[in-house]
Write a protein that holds these residues in place. Structure first.
Motif, PDB file in Angstrom:
ATOM      1  N   ASN A 168      39.925  32.956  22.263  1.00 38.40           N
ATOM      2  CA  ASN A 168      39.658  31.972  21.993  1.00 38.40           C
ATOM      3  C   ASN A 168      37.924  32.507  21.563  1.00 38.40           C
ATOM      4  OD1 ASN A 168      38.005  31.141  24.014  1.00 38.40           O
ATOM      5  ND2 ASN A 168      39.187  30.563  24.791  1.00 38.40           N
ATOM      6  N   LYS A 169      37.114  31.278  20.530  1.00 39.39           N
ATOM      7  CA  LYS A 169      36.118  32.116  20.056  1.00 39.39           C
ATOM      8  C   LYS A 169      35.569  30.475  19.577  1.00 39.39           C
ATOM      9  CE  LYS A 169      37.492  34.187  16.689  1.00 39.39           C
ATOM     10  NZ  LYS A 169      38.945  34.277  16.827  1.00 39.39           N
ATOM     11  N   ARG A 170      33.916  30.356  20.308  1.00 34.11           N
ATOM     12  CA  ARG A 170      33.250  28.921  20.504  1.00 34.11           C
ATOM     13  C   ARG A 170      32.554  29.651  19.180  1.00 34.11           C
ATOM     14  NH1 ARG A 170      34.739  27.656  25.203  1.00 34.11           N
ATOM     15  NH2 ARG A 170      32.374  27.196  26.110  1.00 34.11           N
ATOM     16  N   LEU A 175      32.773  33.257  24.152  1.00 35.81           N
ATOM     17  CA  LEU A 175      34.685  34.027  23.278  1.00 35.81           C
ATOM     18  C   LEU A 175      34.840  34.535  24.856  1.00 35.81           C
ATOM     19  CD1 LEU A 175      34.280  37.245  21.958  1.00 35.81           C
ATOM     20  CD2 LEU A 175      32.789  36.344  22.475  1.00 35.81           C
ATOM     21  N   LEU A 214      39.633  27.297  28.775  1.00 40.05           N
ATOM     22  CA  LEU A 214      38.365  27.491  28.201  1.00 40.05           C
ATOM     23  C   LEU A 214      36.971  27.233  29.041  1.00 40.05           C
ATOM     24  CD1 LEU A 214      39.261  24.421  26.079  1.00 40.05           C
ATOM     25  CD2 LEU A 214      39.224  26.820  25.477  1.00 40.05           C
ATOM     26  N   ARG A 246      36.894  23.541  13.559  1.00 36.38           N
ATOM     27  CA  ARG A 246      37.249  24.453  14.163  1.00 36.38           C
ATOM     28  C   ARG A 246      37.192  25.664  13.954  1.00 36.38           C
ATOM     29  NH1 ARG A 246      41.146  19.796  17.184  1.00 36.38           N
ATOM     30  NH2 ARG A 246      39.517  18.201  17.920  1.00 36.38           N
ATOM     31  N   ARG A 291      34.280  27.265  13.737  1.00 35.28           N
ATOM     32  CA  ARG A 291      33.928  27.368  15.297  1.00 35.28           C
ATOM     33  C   ARG A 291      34.739  28.502  16.521  1.00 35.28           C
ATOM     34  NH1 ARG A 291      31.568  21.896  18.213  1.00 35.28           N
ATOM     35  NH2 ARG A 291      31.631  23.523  19.333  1.00 35.28           N
ATOM     36  N   GLN A 292      35.856  28.246  15.570  1.00 32.89           N
ATOM     37  CA  GLN A 292      36.654  28.972  16.399  1.00 32.89           C
ATOM     38  C   GLN A 292      37.039  30.319  16.371  1.00 32.89           C
ATOM     39  OE1 GLN A 292      40.018  26.498  17.507  1.00 32.89           O
ATOM     40  NE2 GLN A 292      38.803  25.285  18.770  1.00 32.89           N
ATOM     41  N   ARG A 293      36.710  30.500  14.062  1.00 30.18           N
ATOM     42  CA  ARG A 293      36.852  32.031  14.312  1.00 30.18           C
ATOM     43  C   ARG A 293      38.306  32.101  13.877  1.00 30.18           C
ATOM     44  NH1 ARG A 293      34.443  33.947  10.629  1.00 30.18           N
ATOM     45  NH2 ARG A 293      35.067  35.593  10.914  1.00 30.18           N
ATOM     46  N   HIS A 294      39.005  31.513  13.203  1.00 31.49           N
ATOM     47  CA  HIS A 294      40.604  31.619  13.260  1.00 31.49           C
ATOM     48  C   HIS A 294      41.065  32.052  12.264  1.00 31.49           C
ATOM     49  CE1 HIS A 294      44.916  30.658  13.239  1.00 31.49           C
ATOM     50  NE2 HIS A 294      44.874  30.273  14.435  1.00 31.49           N
TER      51      HIS A 294
END
Length: 460
Positions: A49-51, A60, A171, A426, A429-432
C-alpha cells in the motif's frame, strides 16, 4: 504516471519494485547487514500500500518473498518504509532514533537506505505501533490474556495452553488487526476448548472512543462484535469473534445478489437508527477539505487533471448551494462503508470495522457505498449497465428499509461528491494502478449524478 513532488523526488524509484529488491537485498540481507549469514535471497518484491500527502509525507510497505538458500525454505517479510525529504535523510533518521529512545527506552530498529533517503522497518517493528512485537509474542500473550478469560465465559481454574496470532490487516504507522486463536485448558473436566478473539492495535488512544461506540452499538444491533476491553498500556481494543465472511464483489455476481443487497440495506438502516453518543461529526466542512485535498493530490501527478478536478469541485459546490438542506442531522455514520466492511452470514449482514463511526447525514454514507459499488464493479471488468443495476437494487431496498423518505437530489449530490473526495482522492494518494486508469470514468460518473440533480432542479 510519474509523481512530481519536489520534496520527494525519489518517489518513482521507491515504486520501482525491481530496484527496491536490489536495495533491500544489499541493506537488509547481505552478510554485512545485521550480522546476516547471507543465505537469504529476495525472490520477489511487491508493493502492499501507499499513502502520499504531497510535500508532507510518502509512506508505503513492501511484501518480500524470501528464499533461504541453505535450507530451501521460503517465507515472506513485510517492510514498512517512509521517505525523508530531499537532503534531510540523516537529520530525520537521527530525530526518529532519539524520539523512539525517549518514548520506549530502547534503541530503534530502523534501517536507513541512503540511496533513497528512506527509513525502513521490518515487521513487526513499526515507527508508531511500538507494541506490535510484544502483542504478537505467544508466550507473552498466554499470561497477558489470562485476565480476559472471565469475559469469555471461563472460570478461574481455566488456563491458556497456547495462542496463535494471525495478522489480518496491517497499515504501517496506523493500525494492525490481529486474530488470536486460543487453546484453553479446563482441568476440572480434563479437556480443552478453542476460542477466537480479535485485537486491534492503534498508534494512539483512538481505541478508547471506538470501544465506547462499540459498547453502545452491540446493545442496540441484533448482530455486532462484542467489545471485550481496551488495554491502554498496549493500545489494544479486544473484541469477540463474529461469524460470517466479509462481502466481496464476486458475491454480487451470483443469483444471491438481490438478497445480499436487501440484507445490506436492512443492516445499514438498523445501524443508522441507533442512538450513539460521540463528539465526532462529519459534514460539509470535512467534505470540502477532502475535495480540496483531491485537487492537491493530483498536482504532483497531472497538472491538467488537477485543473479539471478544481473546476469540477467548484461546480459541485455551486450545485450544492442550489439544493435545500436540513438544518441539522446527527445520525450514525460508519464513515468507511465499503463491501468488505459488511459481514455476511446466513440470511443477515452486519457492519464491522467501527473505527470511524461519527454523526452526520446518513445519505453521506449511502453515497460512499454507491461509489464503492462502481469502483469494485469497474475494477472487476463489469460493464456500466451491470453496476447500475446493482446500485438501483440496493437503493430500492434501502428506501424500503428506512422509515423516512430518501431525498434523491441530496443523495445524488453526496454520490457525485464521493466520487471525487473518496474514490479519486484515495486512488491518487494510494497510487492505485488500476484505479488510475479509471479516473476519467469516475469524473464522468460524478458529473452524471450531479447532472441528475441539475435536471431535477430544472424540472422543478
Amino acid at each position: 504516471m510519474d509523481i512530481n513532488d519536489p520534496c520527494y523526488p525519489q518517489i518513482n524509484k521507491a515504486l520501482d519494485q525491481g530496484l527496491m529488491a536490489q536495495l533491500f537485498q544489499r541493506r537488509l540481507f547481505s552478510p554485512a547487514s545485521l550480522g546476516n549469514s547471507g543465505s537469504i535471497v529476495i525472490e520477489s518484491c511487491e508493493i502492499n500500500n501507499k499513502r502520499h500527502k504531497p510535500g508532507k509525507c510518502f509512506v508505503l510497505s513492501y511484501r518480500l518473498g524470501l528464499l533461504d538458500t541453505q535450507t530451501g525454505t521460503r517465507s515472506e517479510q513485510v517492510i514498512a518504509a517512509r521517505l525523508c525529504k530531499l537532503g534531510q535523510g540523516k537529520q530525520e533518521l537521527h530525530e526518529e532514533c532519539e524520539k523512539h529512545r525517549r518514548n520506549t527506552g530502547a534503541s530503534s530498529q530502523v534501517v536507513y537506505v541512503p540511496e533513497l533517503e528512506m527509513m525502513v522497518w521490518a515487521f513487526p517493528q513499526d515507527r508508531k505501533l511500538v507494541q506490535l512485537v510484544q502483542i504478537l509474542d505467544a508466550e507473552f500473550l498466554k499470561s497477558h490474556l489470562a485476565e480476559m478469560l472471565p469475559l469469555l465465559g471461563y472460570n478461574p481454574s481455566n488456563r491458556i495452553r497456547s495462542v496463535q496470532a494471525d495478522v489480518l490487516h496491517y497499515l504501517p504507522e496506523r493500525s494492525c488487526m490481529i486474530r488470536y486463536r486460543l487453546t484453553v485448558d479446563d482441568p476440572s473436566h480434563a479437556s480443552c476448548e478453542h476460542k477466537i478473539i480479535y485485537g486491534k492495535n492503534y498508534r494512539d488512544d483512538r481505541g478508547v472512543e471506538v470501544f465506547s461506540i462499540m459498547n453502545q452499538l452491540f446493545q442496540q444491533l441484533p448482530k455486532c462484535a462484542i467489545p471485550l476491553g481496551y488495554d491502554a498500556q498496549y493500545r489494544m481494543l479486544w473484541q469477540s469473534h463474529l461469524s460470517g465472511v466479509p462481502l466481496e464483489w464476486q458475491d454480487l455476481e451470483t443469483s444471491n445478489a438481490p438478497g445480499l443487497l436487501r440484507n445490506m440495506a436492512t443492516c445499514l438502516a438498523a445501524f443508522q437508527d441507533c442512538q450513539v453518543q460521540t463528539t465526532g461529526r462529519y459534514g460539509f466542512k470535512e467534505i470540502d477539505e477532502q475535495l480540496f485535498d483531491t485537487i492537491k493530490a493530483a498536482k504532483p501527478q497531472d497538472k491538467s487533471l488537477s485543473e479539471q478536478i478544481a473546476d469540477w469541485v467548484a461546480a459541485l459546490l455551486a450545485i450544492r448551494n442550489e439544493l435545500s438542506w436540513p438544518t441539522e442531522i446527527a445520525l450514525p455514520l460508519h464513515q468507511d462503508l465499503h463491501l468488505g466492511n459488511f459481514m455476511i452470514g446466513g440470511n443477515s449482514a452486519c457492519l464491522i470495522d467501527l473505527d470511524s463511526v461519527c454523526l452526520g447525514d446518513p445519505l453521506a454514507d449511502v453515497g460512499s457505498l454507491v461509489t464503492n459499488f462502481y469502483r469494485n464493479g469497474l475494477h472487476a471488468g463489469r460493464d456500466m449497465a451491470y453496476v447500475n443495476n446493482i446500485v438501483d437494487l440496493f437503493l430500492s431496498s434501502y428506501e424500503n428499509s428506512v422509515t423516512w423518505e430518501v431525498d434523491r437530489p441530496r443523495l445524488n449530490w453526496f454520490i457525485a461528491a464521493a466520487f471525487v473526495h473518496e474514490v479519486i482522492r484515495r486512488i491518487l494518494r494510494q497510487r492505485h494502478e488500476i484505479g488510475l486508469k479509471h479516473i476519467q470514468t469516475y469524473l464522468d460518473l460524478s458529473k452524471r449524478y450531479a447532472g441528475l440533480i441539475v435536471e431535477e432542479l430544472e424540472n422543478a
